[in-house]
Design an enzyme around this catalytic site. Sequence first.
Site, PDB file in Angstrom:
ATOM      1  N   HIS A  22      34.048   4.221  35.954  1.00  0.00           N
ATOM      2  CA  HIS A  22      34.192   4.027  34.517  1.00  0.00           C
ATOM      3  C   HIS A  22      33.626   2.645  34.278  1.00  0.00           C
ATOM      4  O   HIS A  22      32.785   2.860  33.127  1.00  0.00           O
ATOM      5  CB  HIS A  22      35.897   3.575  34.487  1.00  0.00           C
ATOM      6  CG  HIS A  22      36.222   3.120  33.057  1.00  0.00           C
ATOM      7  ND1 HIS A  22      36.775   4.056  32.187  1.00  0.00           N
ATOM      8  CD2 HIS A  22      36.055   1.932  32.429  1.00  0.00           C
ATOM      9  CE1 HIS A  22      36.929   3.566  31.110  1.00  0.00           C
ATOM     10  NE2 HIS A  22      36.487   2.146  30.971  1.00  0.00           N
ATOM     11  N   GLU A  23      33.266   1.512  34.875  1.00  0.00           N
ATOM     12  CA  GLU A  23      32.480   0.655  34.479  1.00  0.00           C
ATOM     13  C   GLU A  23      31.069   0.687  34.722  1.00  0.00           C
ATOM     14  O   GLU A  23      30.248   0.036  34.001  1.00  0.00           O
ATOM     15  CB  GLU A  23      32.918  -0.722  35.663  1.00  0.00           C
ATOM     16  CG  GLU A  23      34.476  -1.129  35.214  1.00  0.00           C
ATOM     17  CD  GLU A  23      34.786  -1.388  33.939  1.00  0.00           C
ATOM     18  OE1 GLU A  23      33.812  -1.707  33.094  1.00  0.00           O
ATOM     19  OE2 GLU A  23      35.931  -1.303  33.723  1.00  0.00           O
ATOM     20  N   HIS A  26      29.717   1.902  31.303  1.00  0.00           N
ATOM     21  CA  HIS A  26      29.554   0.620  30.284  1.00  0.00           C
ATOM     22  C   HIS A  26      28.311  -0.096  30.743  1.00  0.00           C
ATOM     23  O   HIS A  26      27.437  -0.260  29.925  1.00  0.00           O
ATOM     24  CB  HIS A  26      30.889  -0.219  30.467  1.00  0.00           C
ATOM     25  CG  HIS A  26      32.002   0.243  29.742  1.00  0.00           C
ATOM     26  ND1 HIS A  26      32.223   0.957  28.659  1.00  0.00           N
ATOM     27  CD2 HIS A  26      33.340   0.389  30.598  1.00  0.00           C
ATOM     28  CE1 HIS A  26      33.525   1.288  28.518  1.00  0.00           C
ATOM     29  NE2 HIS A  26      34.170   0.998  29.638  1.00  0.00           N
TER      30      HIS A  26
END
Length: 428
Positions: A22-23, A26
């Site tokens: 997920h990170e 980003h």
Amino acid sequence: MHNTLLTIITFIFVFGILVFVHELGHFFFAKKSGVLVREFSIGMGPKLVAFRRGTTSYTIRILPVGGYVRMAGAQEDESDELQPGTMVTIQTNAANEVIRLNASQKKQTLFQGIPVQISEVDLVDGLWIKGYENGDETEIKTFNVNHDATIIEADGTEVQIAPKDVQFQSAKLWQRALINFAGSLNNFILAIVVFAIIGLLQGFVPSNSTTLGHIVDNSVAQKAGLKEGDAIQKVADQPVKNWTELQTMLQSRPGKETKLVVKQGSMTKQITLTPATIKSNGQKFGQIGVQQVVKRNISDRLLYGFSGAYTTAANVLHALANLFHGGFSLNKLGGPVAIFANTEQAAKAGFISVLLLLAFLSINIGIVNLLPIPALDGGKLLLNFVEAIRRKPLSEDKENMVQIAGFIFLMLLMFAVTFNDVIRYFIK
């Protein structure tokens, strides 16, 4: 003891992958958009390991229940504001520019460091520090700060300073929206990959048609006359087009007499049965004892990456839509404790079950993060949308108020869900 250790290791493995992926979304799009990523962290709380590569510090922190990408100027970024009177140590280059600044309370020294008591500082626009050198209060000196200088923060983590041109808000609106969406995008991609791996490893994948596979002996379905190969067309007068809809309809009717329209060979007939009542996590579900048809060819097993992800996403969206149906209940939600309990069951069932849990949670996290709730990625996307309509962003004060309100709401909800999960799984 062995089972507990296995569960803990599996939990850290699953949660670690989910957070990292997920990170990473980003992180990747922030880098591509020219936004400085000051820190990439797996875990929360005090740091265990830290190292720097390029312009980013990478940390592993003690609590394996989250993570973050700290982008310059974003909500998650801590202020570098140094208060007047603060003692720091600076290191300069040949051009007499500050290249490192130690604001840590820990015993860290800089090679040929110069002690300075801060009087004024600007690490965003002007890039300078004013203060008293070596305790000499007779003269305020000004030190220019290099654009790529680093600062050692209070906990000892060294990060790059955040000049205005590399801050999150300096990126174009579409770039910021893409950065906010990228975490969930990565979760969806992860789920597709994991479902494809599952299809390859187990040698077969379930069909999403309404055609019945194996009928469980002495089940409700067998006693009602259902047979392998039958295709269910309607449940309680409602058409069902795929297995997901069929399963959802049957699960919603525990203990209720239900009329089915079934195609058996060339004939269409009506069968009436009453789904058995199954209790799970404080909720009741209907079950009749049928299994899906399975496919074994390699193309279907690979395409299961997409079909499995789609089916799971449909189930998650249906669960969200029914969250308030029949009254809101915390039993319809699950936090880290519920995930840990499900991880224990998956670990006992084997590696495929762990992968299924990983894929399900990845879809779940991806969708939930896109909900338009402040402090979630969906809330940030909503603010991006508002900015696009207004042609200017909300004021910093208003945006902060919205984000803080969302954060407080999420913390209260998480506390309530966790407390409820502890009672559900470990006390009752």
